[in-house]
Write a protein that holds these residues in place. Structure first.
Motif, mmCIF file in Angstrom:
data_model
loop_
_atom_site.group_PDB
_atom_site.id
_atom_site.type_symbol
_atom_site.label_atom_id
_atom_site.label_comp_id
_atom_site.label_asym_id
_atom_site.label_seq_id
_atom_site.Cartn_x
_atom_site.Cartn_y
_atom_site.Cartn_z
ATOM 1 N N LEU A 136 0.867 -1.165 0.000
ATOM 2 C CA LEU A 136 0.000 0.000 0.000
ATOM 3 C C LEU A 136 0.906 1.217 0.000
ATOM 4 O O LEU A 136 1.824 1.307 0.823
ATOM 5 C CB LEU A 136 -0.869 -0.025 1.261
ATOM 6 N N THR A 137 0.692 2.128 -0.926
ATOM 7 C CA THR A 137 1.493 3.350 -0.955
ATOM 8 C C THR A 137 0.674 4.491 -0.367
ATOM 9 O O THR A 137 -0.549 4.523 -0.501
ATOM 10 C CB THR A 137 1.960 3.702 -2.386
ATOM 11 N N TYR A 138 1.377 5.413 0.278
ATOM 12 C CA TYR A 138 0.679 6.514 0.937
ATOM 13 C C TYR A 138 1.490 7.797 0.898
ATOM 14 O O TYR A 138 2.704 7.786 0.677
ATOM 15 C CB TYR A 138 0.346 6.154 2.393
ATOM 16 N N THR A 139 0.773 8.899 1.114
ATOM 17 C CA THR A 139 1.375 10.218 1.241
ATOM 18 C C THR A 139 0.809 10.853 2.502
ATOM 19 O O THR A 139 -0.376 10.693 2.798
ATOM 20 C CB THR A 139 1.025 11.099 0.025
ATOM 21 N N ILE A 140 1.644 11.573 3.224
ATOM 22 C CA ILE A 140 1.238 12.222 4.461
ATOM 23 C C ILE A 140 1.353 13.735 4.297
ATOM 24 O O ILE A 140 2.351 14.232 3.773
ATOM 25 C CB ILE A 140 2.129 11.779 5.636
ATOM 26 N N PHE A 141 0.320 14.437 4.738
ATOM 27 C CA PHE A 141 0.342 15.891 4.816
ATOM 28 C C PHE A 141 0.223 16.242 6.302
ATOM 29 O O PHE A 141 -0.876 16.481 6.806
ATOM 30 C CB PHE A 141 -0.807 16.501 4.002
ATOM 31 N N VAL A 197 -5.130 -2.175 4.314
ATOM 32 C CA VAL A 197 -5.901 -0.973 4.641
ATOM 33 C C VAL A 197 -6.060 -0.838 6.154
ATOM 34 O O VAL A 197 -5.886 0.249 6.706
ATOM 35 C CB VAL A 197 -7.274 -0.991 3.920
ATOM 36 N N GLU A 198 -6.345 -1.930 6.840
ATOM 37 C CA GLU A 198 -6.480 -1.897 8.300
ATOM 38 C C GLU A 198 -5.176 -1.469 8.973
ATOM 39 O O GLU A 198 -5.190 -0.693 9.935
ATOM 40 C CB GLU A 198 -6.922 -3.265 8.827
ATOM 41 N N GLU A 199 -4.055 -1.947 8.473
ATOM 42 C CA GLU A 199 -2.758 -1.567 9.046
ATOM 43 C C GLU A 199 -2.479 -0.087 8.789
ATOM 44 O O GLU A 199 -1.930 0.605 9.655
ATOM 45 C CB GLU A 199 -1.641 -2.438 8.459
ATOM 46 N N ALA A 200 -2.856 0.415 7.622
ATOM 47 C CA ALA A 200 -2.688 1.838 7.311
ATOM 48 C C ALA A 200 -3.538 2.690 8.255
ATOM 49 O O ALA A 200 -3.081 3.736 8.750
ATOM 50 C CB ALA A 200 -3.058 2.106 5.862
ATOM 51 N N ILE A 201 -4.763 2.270 8.521
ATOM 52 C CA ILE A 201 -5.642 2.990 9.440
ATOM 53 C C ILE A 201 -5.035 3.001 10.842
ATOM 54 O O ILE A 201 -5.038 4.033 11.524
ATOM 55 C CB ILE A 201 -7.053 2.367 9.442
ATOM 56 N N LYS A 202 -4.492 1.890 11.258
ATOM 57 C CA LYS A 202 -3.837 1.795 12.575
ATOM 58 C C LYS A 202 -2.675 2.788 12.662
ATOM 59 O O LYS A 202 -2.539 3.508 13.650
ATOM 60 C CB LYS A 202 -3.341 0.362 12.792
ATOM 61 N N PHE A 203 -1.854 2.838 11.626
ATOM 62 C CA PHE A 203 -0.716 3.762 11.564
ATOM 63 C C PHE A 203 -1.201 5.213 11.622
ATOM 64 O O PHE A 203 -0.640 6.044 12.343
ATOM 65 C CB PHE A 203 0.088 3.483 10.293
ATOM 66 N N ALA A 204 -2.269 5.516 10.878
ATOM 67 C CA ALA A 204 -2.821 6.871 10.876
ATOM 68 C C ALA A 204 -3.351 7.245 12.261
ATOM 69 O O ALA A 204 -3.117 8.361 12.739
ATOM 70 C CB ALA A 204 -3.923 6.984 9.827
ATOM 71 N N ARG A 205 -4.056 6.337 12.900
ATOM 72 C CA ARG A 205 -4.594 6.607 14.243
ATOM 73 C C ARG A 205 -3.468 6.881 15.245
ATOM 74 O O ARG A 205 -3.578 7.766 16.089
ATOM 75 C CB ARG A 205 -5.425 5.432 14.730
#
Length: 96
Positions: free
Chosen positions: A26-31, A58-66
């Motif tokens: 999963l690739t992502y960008t952070i602002f 997606v669940e792991e990305a949500i965890k990281f974001a939280r």
């Protein structure tokens, strides 16, 4: 299965690996100034499709974001579909 988060600057790749090789990514960008985490793309390699591996990413990305107090904007249509079906993401889901 093991997750590996390779963050670099304001972006990164979250990888899911089994004992032998990569299952998906999963690739992502952070602002950070906007407290926003954008899921750009989710890929599951063909031999692992149909087993929920994309949802795990997606669940792991949500965890990281939280963990970082970011809201999640799923630019990727797959991630958006997954998040729409989840009942526990209202606190982080940026719908537009």
């Amino acid at each position: 299965m093991k997750f590996e988060n390779n963050k670099s600057g304001n972006g990164g790749v979250l990888m899911l690996n089994n004992e032998i090789k990569e299952v998906g990514r999963l690739t992502y960008t952070i602002f950070p100034e906007e407290h926003k985490f954008i899921i750009s793309f989710v890929l599951v390699h063909p031999e692992f499709e149909g087993r929920g591996m994309g949802k795990y990413l997606v669940e792991e990305a949500i965890k990281f974001a939280r963990e970082n107090n970011w809201k999640v904007y799923p630019h990727c249509s797959y991630a958006r579909a997954v998040m729409t079906r989840m009942s526990d993401v209202d606190d982080v889901f940026l719908k537009n």
